[in-house]
Design a protein around this motif. Structure first.
Motif, PDB file in Angstrom:
ATOM      1  N   PRO C  20      27.333  -1.521  -8.052  1.00  0.00           N
ATOM      2  CA  PRO C  20      28.796  -1.631  -8.117  1.00  0.00           C
ATOM      3  C   PRO C  20      29.421  -1.020  -6.853  1.00  0.00           C
ATOM      4  O   PRO C  20      28.915  -0.029  -6.332  1.00  0.00           O
ATOM      5  N   LEU C  22      33.207   0.167  -4.957  1.00  0.00           N
ATOM      6  CA  LEU C  22      34.637   0.429  -5.077  1.00  0.00           C
ATOM      7  C   LEU C  22      35.249   0.387  -3.681  1.00  0.00           C
ATOM      8  O   LEU C  22      34.791   1.075  -2.782  1.00  0.00           O
ATOM      9  N   VAL C  25      41.969   2.272  -2.098  1.00  0.00           N
ATOM     10  CA  VAL C  25      42.418   3.421  -2.884  1.00  0.00           C
ATOM     11  C   VAL C  25      43.715   3.060  -3.593  1.00  0.00           C
ATOM     12  O   VAL C  25      44.488   2.221  -3.129  1.00  0.00           O
ATOM     13  N   GLU C  32      42.872  -0.671  -5.666  1.00  0.00           N
ATOM     14  CA  GLU C  32      41.424  -0.465  -5.588  1.00  0.00           C
ATOM     15  C   GLU C  32      40.731  -1.579  -6.348  1.00  0.00           C
ATOM     16  O   GLU C  32      41.249  -2.073  -7.358  1.00  0.00           O
ATOM     17  N   LEU C  34      37.035  -2.812  -7.937  1.00  0.00           N
ATOM     18  CA  LEU C  34      35.669  -2.487  -8.356  1.00  0.00           C
ATOM     19  C   LEU C  34      34.936  -3.805  -8.598  1.00  0.00           C
ATOM     20  O   LEU C  34      35.408  -4.634  -9.370  1.00  0.00           O
ATOM     21  N   GLU C  36      31.323  -5.559  -9.772  1.00  0.00           N
ATOM     22  CA  GLU C  36      30.044  -5.286 -10.428  1.00  0.00           C
ATOM     23  C   GLU C  36      29.343  -6.610 -10.730  1.00  0.00           C
ATOM     24  O   GLU C  36      29.998  -7.586 -11.096  1.00  0.00           O
ATOM     25  N   SER C  78      37.323  -5.725 -11.118  1.00  0.00           N
ATOM     26  CA  SER C  78      38.363  -4.960 -11.817  1.00  0.00           C
ATOM     27  C   SER C  78      39.299  -4.365 -10.784  1.00  0.00           C
ATOM     28  O   SER C  78      38.855  -3.735  -9.830  1.00  0.00           O
ATOM     29  N   ILE C  79      40.579  -4.589 -10.988  1.00  0.00           N
ATOM     30  CA  ILE C  79      41.575  -4.185  -9.989  1.00  0.00           C
ATOM     31  C   ILE C  79      42.586  -3.239 -10.620  1.00  0.00           C
ATOM     32  O   ILE C  79      43.127  -3.526 -11.693  1.00  0.00           O
TER      33      ILE C  79
END
Lengths: 230, 283, 105
Positions: C20, C22, C25, C32, C34, C36, C78-79
């Motif tokens: 995963p 990231l 920020v 940010e 993410l 996966e 994922s935001i």
């Protein structure tokens, strides 16, 4: 409670505590007292003086328990104090209290007036156990100021503070979160005696906060980080 | 040169540690986020604004935490604080040195009580490491600086490495101005703010080791031998500082009192020239 | 706060062993991301948590454009968003997918 009303209740057999402005210290039986009154602002000079008293107790009275009675509106807001690094002075007080703890001095904190922000951090929060009187005020910031800084409407903060211990002022919130071990009511001398008899042990505030339901993640998350050794 | 100031928390970790050596504890994909922010309409970050883990520095194993100043000013909430406390407690178990890459305005007001208590738990954990002789090093070079309770925690550690762009204080200048008035502290006067809180003034008082704004310079300044804590000596030193400089109107007066020639030029000097100018003249 | 979910057809599956990643920020006006690996039959699933309410159609357009260009599949994205502009969102997603796949577009 006013300090003049508090001391006779804590020490019915009398004491030799001496006052100088907003600072006071001295022995009361087998206990050494260090404190401030009148919502003192904790500046470099005051924290240095308190640290000096801690060191003196370590030298002259090895093992004597220390009771912190700090009434503070928080750290002193001062350009001069900041210039000479006020945080180093407050950190020094923390180091001295820990030095005393390491030499076997029990350290008890009692919030009898106000305990705000860094003034609380630098005193009772460093005790083995922190207690409070029912009318004590413990907080980081009052809700109107918090509303201004976070730009969250005051009404919303007031509404949420009914159900959450996490941000609003109030000694009951600090009890729920484990930072204040309990309230002292009735026979205060007996409360002090019981607190002194308890085994300090390690920092148990996260466990208390979890048991009391006010701080549900801190213990588990810190344990995950500590134990994630795979 | 890679600027520390411009880098994110994770870029700082990557730039500091041996390449590929960082393993994160409770990583972002674990989604341990703050449960307190959504009800105040604040988005919650996957790591709650701090990355913690282990890695190596020139082969030596160590633990590391990095606060992200861009997320809520690096402020400490319940989860954020618990991650740092857990890391410090792990360091005691493993007797591993700790690098704290701090950038924080202090306690996160949205979860103020939890944050304040968390900072005191961090302080207790640092003190336990000092007592055990396990070194804790603070690296402070971010835009936010280090203020509030984390500013106190910083002064509990073995060493502080700081750039001149960074700041260290207890109350932020804006808070002092709002509370006490502009006569007490004019927060809009940037030169004044840096004379009070900036890396150079902290270096003159021996609170910080000054380095240029460069990740490699921060790395080169790290020393891992523990600094023995002598509270009596520290008490004497801070007492002398208070007596001599406690009433000084401006850092410039203090610097002049120390025998530094033309103190007004100090803020303009680069790190090397500054260190030459103050050599043998520390407070 | 608003939570949005999207799915796209995707394309070439990314290596399921990819760790995963990231990227970015969660600062004001920023986001940010993410990324996966996920067994989604070659599709892409996107979850957005955003402070700015009512921009679902714009998210749909920006995301569709990004994944049409990237043609990657079997990932969960994922935001967390703090009011980033569409341009910043597209830039950060490119960066995130590049970080995750270890190469450029």
């Amino acid at each position: 409670m006013k300090i003049d009303d508090l001391l006779p209740q804590l020490f019915p057999n009398g004491h030799d505590i001496a006052f100088d402005g907003d600072y006071f210290a001295g022995p009361a039986g087998d206990v050494a007292v260090i404190g401030t009154r009148d919502r003192a602002a904790i500046g470099a000079a005051l924290s240095h003086r308190m640290a000096g008293e801690v060191l003196r107790i370590c030298r002259d009275h090895p093992g004597r328990p220390i009771l912190l009675l700090v009434d503070t509106l928080g750290q002193k807001m001062s350009r001069r104090d900041e210039t000479i690094c006020l945080n180093a002075y407050i950190a020094h007080l923390a180091k001295c209290l820990d030095h005393a703890r390491g030499r076997g001095h029990r350290i008890i904190g009692l919030v009898y007036g106000e305990a705000v922000s860094a003034g609380f951090l630098s005193s009772s929060m460093l005790a083995d156990a922190c207690y409070a009187l029912p009318e004590a005020e413990v907080k980081v910031m009052n809700l109107p100021a918090m509303s201004r800084v976070t730009k969250i409407p005051l009404e919303r903060l007031e509404e949420l503070s009914q159900s959450s211990a996490v941000f609003a002022p109030g000694v009951e919130n600090y009890i729920a979160m484990g930072a204040v071990r309990g309230i002292w009511e009735g026979d205060l001398a007996a409360c002090l005696e019981r607190a002194l008899a308890e085994d300090p042990g390690p920092d148990t505030r996260r466990t208390l906060g979890e048991q009391r339901g006010g701080r549900t993640l801190a213990r588990r998350v810190s344990a995950d980080v500590r134990g994630d050794a795979a | 040169m890679t600027s520390w100031l411009e880098a994110t928390a994770r870029e700082r970790i990557a730039g500091l540690l041996d390449p590929g050596s960082f393993t994160e504890f409770v990583p972002p994909e674990a989604r341990i986020t703050s449960p307190h922010l959504a009800q105040l309409n604040q988005p919650a970050a996957f790591d709650d604004g701090v990355a913690v883990g282990r890695g190596t520095l020139e082969g030596a194993p160590m633990l590391i935490a990095a606060q992200e100043g861009a997320f809520m000013g690096g402020a400490v909430g319940e989860v954020h604080g618990a991650k740092i406390t857990g890391l410090l407690e792990r360091a005691l178990d493993e007797r591993a040195p700790v690098l704290l890459l701090l950038e924080s305005g202090g306690v996160r007001l949205h979860e103020a009580n939890a944050g304040l208590i968390a900072v005191s738990e961090i302080m207790r954990a640092i003190l336990a490491l000092r007592g055990a002789g396990v070194p804790v090093i603070v690296l402070n070079g971010g835009r936010v600086g280090v203020f509030g309770g984390m500013g106190i925690a910083t002064c509990l550690c073995d060493r502080l490495i700081m750039s001149e762009d960074a700041r260290l204080g207890l109350s932020g200048p804006e808070v002092i101005e709002t509370t006490m008035g502009v006569e007490e502290f004019d927060a809009a006067d940037r030169a004044l703010v840096w004379r009070v809180t900036g890396g150079k003034n902290r270096a003159i008082f021996g609170e910080a080791v000054l380095v240029p704004d460069d990740i490699a310079a921060f790395r080169a300044a790290i020393r891992l031998d523990p600094v023995p804590l002598d509270v009596e000596a520290e008490h004497a030193l801070l007492g002398a500082r208070l007596d001599r400089f406690g009433a000084a109107e401006d850092a410039l007066d203090i610097w002049a009192d120390l025998g530094i020639e033309t103190p007004a030029r100090l803020p303009l000097l680069d790190t090397d020239d500054f260190l030459s100018a103050i050599e043998g003249k520390l407070a | 706060m608003e939570r949005l979910e999207y799915e796209f057809d995707g394309g070439a599956p990314v290596a399921p062993r990819n760790r995963p990643t990231l990227t970015g920020v969660l600062g004001s006006g920023n986001l940010e991301v993410l990324v996966e690996p996920a067994d989604l039959g070659g599709r892409v699933r996107v979850e957005v948590q955003t402070a700015a309410v009512g921009f679902g159609a714009i998210w749909q357009a920006v995301l569709a454009d990004v994944f049409a260009r990237w043609q990657v599949g079997d990932i969960r994205v994922s935001i967390n968003d703090a009011g980033a502009t569409p341009a910043v969102v597209a830039l950060r997603l490119d960066q995130a997918l590049s970080d995750h796949t270890g190469g450029g577009a």
